[in-house]
Write a protein that holds these residues in place. Structure first.
Motif, PDB file in Angstrom:
ATOM      1  N   GLU A 184       0.825  -1.252  -0.010  1.00 57.24           N
ATOM      2  CA  GLU A 184       0.164   0.042   0.037  1.00 57.24           C
ATOM      3  C   GLU A 184       0.796   1.332   0.064  1.00 57.24           C
ATOM      4  O   GLU A 184       1.466   1.555   0.996  1.00 57.24           O
ATOM      5  N   SER A 188      -1.082   2.820  -6.479  1.00 56.85           N
ATOM      6  CA  SER A 188      -2.483   2.671  -7.060  1.00 56.85           C
ATOM      7  C   SER A 188      -2.910   3.897  -7.676  1.00 56.85           C
ATOM      8  O   SER A 188      -3.776   3.928  -8.467  1.00 56.85           O
ATOM      9  N   ASP A 195      -7.611   8.475  -8.955  1.00 60.74           N
ATOM     10  CA  ASP A 195      -9.285   8.025  -8.742  1.00 60.74           C
ATOM     11  C   ASP A 195      -8.946   7.242  -7.114  1.00 60.74           C
ATOM     12  O   ASP A 195      -8.601   6.133  -7.216  1.00 60.74           O
ATOM     13  N   ALA A 197     -10.736   6.312  -4.958  1.00 62.88           N
ATOM     14  CA  ALA A 197     -11.712   5.291  -4.655  1.00 62.88           C
ATOM     15  C   ALA A 197     -11.336   4.227  -5.142  1.00 62.88           C
ATOM     16  O   ALA A 197     -11.328   3.067  -4.523  1.00 62.88           O
ATOM     17  N   ARG A 198     -10.862   4.256  -6.505  1.00 63.26           N
ATOM     18  CA  ARG A 198     -10.491   2.809  -7.322  1.00 63.26           C
ATOM     19  C   ARG A 198      -9.242   2.297  -6.645  1.00 63.26           C
ATOM     20  O   ARG A 198      -9.046   1.071  -6.548  1.00 63.26           O
ATOM     21  N   ALA A 200      -8.431   2.763  -3.610  1.00 67.74           N
ATOM     22  CA  ALA A 200      -8.496   2.178  -2.272  1.00 67.74           C
ATOM     23  C   ALA A 200      -8.942   0.659  -2.280  1.00 67.74           C
ATOM     24  O   ALA A 200      -8.969  -0.100  -1.383  1.00 67.74           O
ATOM     25  N   ASN A 201      -9.790   0.478  -3.264  1.00 67.03           N
ATOM     26  CA  ASN A 201     -10.595  -1.029  -3.613  1.00 67.03           C
ATOM     27  C   ASN A 201      -9.284  -1.831  -3.920  1.00 67.03           C
ATOM     28  O   ASN A 201      -9.533  -3.225  -3.549  1.00 67.03           O
ATOM     29  N   VAL A 202      -8.160  -1.612  -4.391  1.00 68.65           N
ATOM     30  CA  VAL A 202      -7.048  -2.437  -4.579  1.00 68.65           C
ATOM     31  C   VAL A 202      -6.833  -3.345  -3.160  1.00 68.65           C
ATOM     32  O   VAL A 202      -6.596  -4.719  -3.513  1.00 68.65           O
ATOM     33  N   TYR A 203      -6.751  -2.499  -2.108  1.00 73.18           N
ATOM     34  CA  TYR A 203      -6.282  -3.227  -0.967  1.00 73.18           C
ATOM     35  C   TYR A 203      -7.621  -3.505   0.133  1.00 73.18           C
ATOM     36  O   TYR A 203      -7.205  -3.944   1.174  1.00 73.18           O
ATOM     37  N   LYS A 204      -8.998  -3.441  -0.412  1.00 74.94           N
ATOM     38  CA  LYS A 204      -9.970  -3.685   0.366  1.00 74.94           C
ATOM     39  C   LYS A 204     -10.057  -5.060   0.759  1.00 74.94           C
ATOM     40  O   LYS A 204      -9.812  -6.112   0.143  1.00 74.94           O
ATOM     41  N   GLY A 205     -10.453  -5.231   1.960  1.00 74.36           N
ATOM     42  CA  GLY A 205     -10.548  -6.733   2.714  1.00 74.36           C
ATOM     43  C   GLY A 205      -9.286  -7.624   2.788  1.00 74.36           C
ATOM     44  O   GLY A 205      -9.488  -8.716   2.968  1.00 74.36           O
ATOM     45  N   ARG A 248      -9.834 -12.291   0.424  1.00 77.25           N
ATOM     46  CA  ARG A 248     -10.446 -10.921   1.056  1.00 77.25           C
ATOM     47  C   ARG A 248     -11.516 -11.353   1.995  1.00 77.25           C
ATOM     48  O   ARG A 248     -12.217 -12.497   1.874  1.00 77.25           O
TER      49      ARG A 248
END
Length: 249
Positions: A184, A188, A195, A197-198, A200-205, A248
């Protein structure tokens, strides 16, 4: 006291590596494009060690060679080179890829690494001593959908690391590479052109690696005894099994 030169030092893995090596009593040459960030980092690191800054873009051949040739005597002997500067731009299938994105990745990840290495290696060869660490990626070991040119650039880093190790063996120069999985950083945000939001989704979960995790491994690599070379190291978060298989929650 050994001197380390780190490219891409103003953020992420490069920045964390600068702090980790400062703790091990390395003098530092920190390099980056953003002069304001370099100066802030220099001031922080100066509390621990001697620091010199170089402002250039690794894609600019003349700037690279000019900056390194102009190093003051106290920082001229580079014992450790950390080729960290690089980027990913876009995540598109090959038929709709952006040519500017392709140029940016190849120019930074491949040509930039070569320019900096070319400026440093002759001195190491003359002294018959030195250590080069190239920052690769799991993307240099496995190709994934829409990764095409980024993966190609990191496969090139893998090949260059192997080629350097062979060619520089006669001079006693150690060459290693570290291949992180999901870390992280600003990676990204750059890939997705701001972007958040996009990105952040890479590392979500999942719990990704931190820049400090990679810096710790790099520090271990460059502080091994002279007869030990960690040539090729893969580092993944526990949740990641491969480039595309991630657990995830």
């Amino acid at each position: 006291m050994k001197t380390a030169l780190i490219t891409g030092a103003t953020s992420g893995i490069g920045r964390s590596t600068a702090f980790a090596l400062a703790e091990k009593n390395f003098k530092l040459v920190i390099c980056g494009r953003r002069e304001d960030r370099l100066e802030t980092l220099r001031a922080e690191l100066a509390e621990q060690t001697q620091v010199h800054t170089l402002t250039f873009d690794v894609r600019d051949k003349d700037a690279v060679f000019g900056a390194i040739a102009g190093l003051p005597d106290d920082f001229r002997q580079i014992d450790v080179l950390v080729n960290n500067a690089g980027n990913a731009h876009g995540l598109s299938p090959i038929e709709s890829g952006d040519l500017d994105d392709w140029d940016a990745m190849i120019d930074s990840n491949v040509k930039g690494l070569l320019y900096v290495s070319k400026a440093i290696i002759p001195g190491m060869a003359e002294r018959r001593s030195g250590h080069i660490i190239n920052i690769g990626s799991i993307a240099g070991k496995e190709v994934y959908a829409n990764g095409n040119v980024y993966c190609a650039s990191k496969f090139a880093v893998d090949a260059l690391s192997q080629g350097m190790r062979i060619d520089l063996n006669q001079y006693g120069i150690r060459v290693g590479q570290i291949n992180p999985g999901m870390v992280e950083t600003e990676f990204s945000q750059v890939r997705f052109k701001g972007d958040d939001a996009r990105a952040a989704n890479v590392y979500k979960g999942l719990q990704p690696l931190t820049p400090e995790d990679i810096a710790e491994v790099i520090t271990f690599m460059v502080t091994r005894p002279a007869h030990v070379n960690l040539a090729d190291v893969m580092v993944l978060p526990t949740a990641q099994a491969s480039a595309t298989i991630v657990k995830r929650t």
